[in-house]
Design a protein around this motif. Structure first.
Motif, PDB file in Angstrom:
ATOM      1  N   TYR A  69       0.847  -1.196   0.000  1.00 10.60           N
ATOM      2  CA  TYR A  69       0.000   0.000   0.000  1.00 10.60           C
ATOM      3  C   TYR A  69       0.882   1.244   0.000  1.00 10.60           C
ATOM      4  CZ  TYR A  69      -4.785  -1.719   0.793  1.00 10.60           C
ATOM      5  OH  TYR A  69      -6.021  -2.277   0.647  1.00 10.60           O
ATOM      6  N   SER A  70       0.636   2.149  -0.929  1.00 10.35           N
ATOM      7  CA  SER A  70       1.344   3.422  -0.920  1.00 10.35           C
ATOM      8  C   SER A  70       0.928   4.221   0.309  1.00 10.35           C
ATOM      9  CB  SER A  70       1.013   4.226  -2.178  1.00 10.35           C
ATOM     10  OG  SER A  70       1.542   3.623  -3.332  1.00 10.35           O
ATOM     11  N   ILE A  71       1.878   4.874   0.929  1.00 10.23           N
ATOM     12  CA  ILE A  71       1.583   5.747   2.067  1.00 10.23           C
ATOM     13  C   ILE A  71       1.068   7.067   1.499  1.00 10.23           C
ATOM     14  CG2 ILE A  71       2.505   6.918   4.089  1.00 10.23           C
ATOM     15  CD1 ILE A  71       4.731   4.805   4.153  1.00 10.23           C
ATOM     16  N   ALA A  72      -0.172   7.414   1.826  1.00  8.13           N
ATOM     17  CA  ALA A  72      -0.775   8.629   1.282  1.00  8.13           C
ATOM     18  C   ALA A  72      -0.422   9.872   2.084  1.00  8.13           C
ATOM     19  CB  ALA A  72      -2.294   8.468   1.213  1.00  8.13           C
ATOM     20  N   PHE A 135      -3.885   7.477  -6.932  1.00 13.31           N
ATOM     21  CA  PHE A 135      -3.639   8.835  -6.463  1.00 13.31           C
ATOM     22  C   PHE A 135      -2.890   8.846  -5.128  1.00 13.31           C
ATOM     23  CE2 PHE A 135      -4.596  12.897  -4.485  1.00 13.31           C
ATOM     24  CZ  PHE A 135      -4.578  13.788  -5.541  1.00 13.31           C
ATOM     25  N   ALA A 136      -2.944   7.738  -4.393  1.00 12.74           N
ATOM     26  CA  ALA A 136      -2.412   7.685  -3.024  1.00 12.74           C
ATOM     27  C   ALA A 136      -0.982   8.196  -2.863  1.00 12.74           C
ATOM     28  CB  ALA A 136      -2.531   6.261  -2.474  1.00 12.74           C
ATOM     29  N   PRO A 137      -0.009   7.701  -3.633  1.00 11.27           N
ATOM     30  CA  PRO A 137       1.349   8.211  -3.420  1.00 11.27           C
ATOM     31  C   PRO A 137       1.483   9.697  -3.740  1.00 11.27           C
ATOM     32  CG  PRO A 137       1.238   6.888  -5.415  1.00 11.27           C
ATOM     33  CD  PRO A 137      -0.056   6.682  -4.679  1.00 11.27           C
ATOM     34  N   PHE A 138       0.630  10.197  -4.622  1.00 14.04           N
ATOM     35  CA  PHE A 138       0.676  11.609  -4.963  1.00 14.04           C
ATOM     36  C   PHE A 138       0.075  12.457  -3.854  1.00 14.04           C
ATOM     37  CE2 PHE A 138       0.303   9.866  -9.532  1.00 14.04           C
ATOM     38  CZ  PHE A 138       1.644   9.513  -9.514  1.00 14.04           C
ATOM     39  N   ALA A 139      -0.836  11.869  -3.076  1.00 16.81           N
ATOM     40  CA  ALA A 139      -1.367  12.565  -1.907  1.00 16.81           C
ATOM     41  C   ALA A 139      -0.241  12.847  -0.925  1.00 16.81           C
ATOM     42  CB  ALA A 139      -2.448  11.722  -1.237  1.00 16.81           C
ATOM     43  N   SER A 140       0.737  11.960  -0.883  1.00 14.85           N
ATOM     44  CA  SER A 140       1.917  12.141  -0.048  1.00 14.85           C
ATOM     45  C   SER A 140       2.838  13.213  -0.639  1.00 14.85           C
ATOM     46  CB  SER A 140       2.676  10.813   0.084  1.00 14.85           C
ATOM     47  OG  SER A 140       3.876  10.979   0.810  1.00 14.85           O
TER      48      SER A 140
END
Length: 276
Positions: A69-72, A135-140
């Motif tokens: 899971y990408s860290i958001a 979109f998750a990693p980009f939220a980070s």
């Protein structure tokens, strides 16, 4: 909690006993197929915005069932945030979608990934191409000041089937531009660098079409008033379904951009981790 969740009823004791157990601090459901959640962050955990970790629950056989899971959340956040799909028959997400505040999940604190600044060579414009929970990693990255220090413009595209599926990304971008703490952290002078380009493929919206098609016909660039992809100025990160990733990769390479890695930085990088 006044009532135990299905996850708690079946896994709580075994998960809580794991040395890698973390507590769920918040859960939000966006649609029947999308939700986000936050968990406690180990004090020793260090990661680069854009990386992912392995998280999961105990399977019916008593063994950990883990997925990438990408860290958001950004690397400075005191908690960890994740954005997930719900798959009815998915080995993990069929159970994970039922977690509640106070539940425990397992997280292996060994962050890795290619969607990091270190994997790109310096450039002028950063493209963040995503579909769905990609979109998750980009939220980070969008909440990391380094992103705006390195580039003159940051363009994030998010393509989903329906308007409701864009909610997480839209609210995140809005928070970067309106949240007082984030505005101060990123810098008022950098806010105009961020451009958000959402599209839908099924439900009617202000902008419809697959981003690959909008790249091919040049509509993306004319809409934004920017030149077509150029390896001299453009850098890109890609995260979505396998098919989407391959299609975007082909378009980037066609434009002359090369795929990079942590050990060999170049003009674009792709995330290859998937959740089910």
């Amino acid at each position: 909690m006044t009532e135990q969740s299905p996850v708690t009823q079946t896994n709580a004791a075994r998960v809580a006993q794991s040395p890698d157990a973390q507590v769920v601090t918040a859960v939000r459901h966006y649609t029947d197929s999308l939700f986000s959640f936050r968990i406690t962050r180990p004090a020793s955990l260090r990661f680069r915005s854009g990386e992912f970790v392995m998280i999961g629950l105990m399977g019916d056989n008593g063994k950990p069932l883990m997925r990438a899971y990408s860290i958001a959340s950004p690397n400075w956040d005191e908690e960890l945030e994740f954005y997930s799909i719900k798959v009815a028959d998915g080995p993990l997400t069929s159970k994970l979608q039922h977690i509640q505040e106070g539940d425990h999940i397992i997280m292996r604190p060994k962050p890795v990934g290619t969607l990091v600044h270190d994997a790109l060579i310096p450039g002028k414009r950063l493209w963040l191409f995503s579909t769905g929970t990609g979109f998750a990693p980009f939220a980070s990255l969008l909440r990391d000041p380094e992103t705006f220090e390195k580039f003159e413009q940051v363009i994030v595209t998010h393509t989903c089937r329906d308007v409701a599926e864009l909610t997480y990304g839209r609210e995140l971008v809005e928070s970067v531009k309106t949240d007082e703490m984030l505005r101060e952290l990123i810098g008022e002078e950098n806010l105009d660098k961020l451009v958000y380009y959402p599209t839908t493929t099924r439900e009617e919206s202000a902008k419809m079409g697959r981003i690959t098609y909008l790249i091919e016909n040049g509509e993306l660039f004319s809409d934004l008033g920017v030149p077509a992809l150029d390896p001299a100025t453009d850098r890109a990160m890609v995260c979505g379904s396998l098919g989407f990733n391959l299609d975007i990769k082909a378009l980037l390479e066609q434009a002359g951009l090369r795929e990079g890695a942590n050990s060999d930085p170049a003009e674009f990088v792709i995330e290859k981790a998937f959740v089910g």
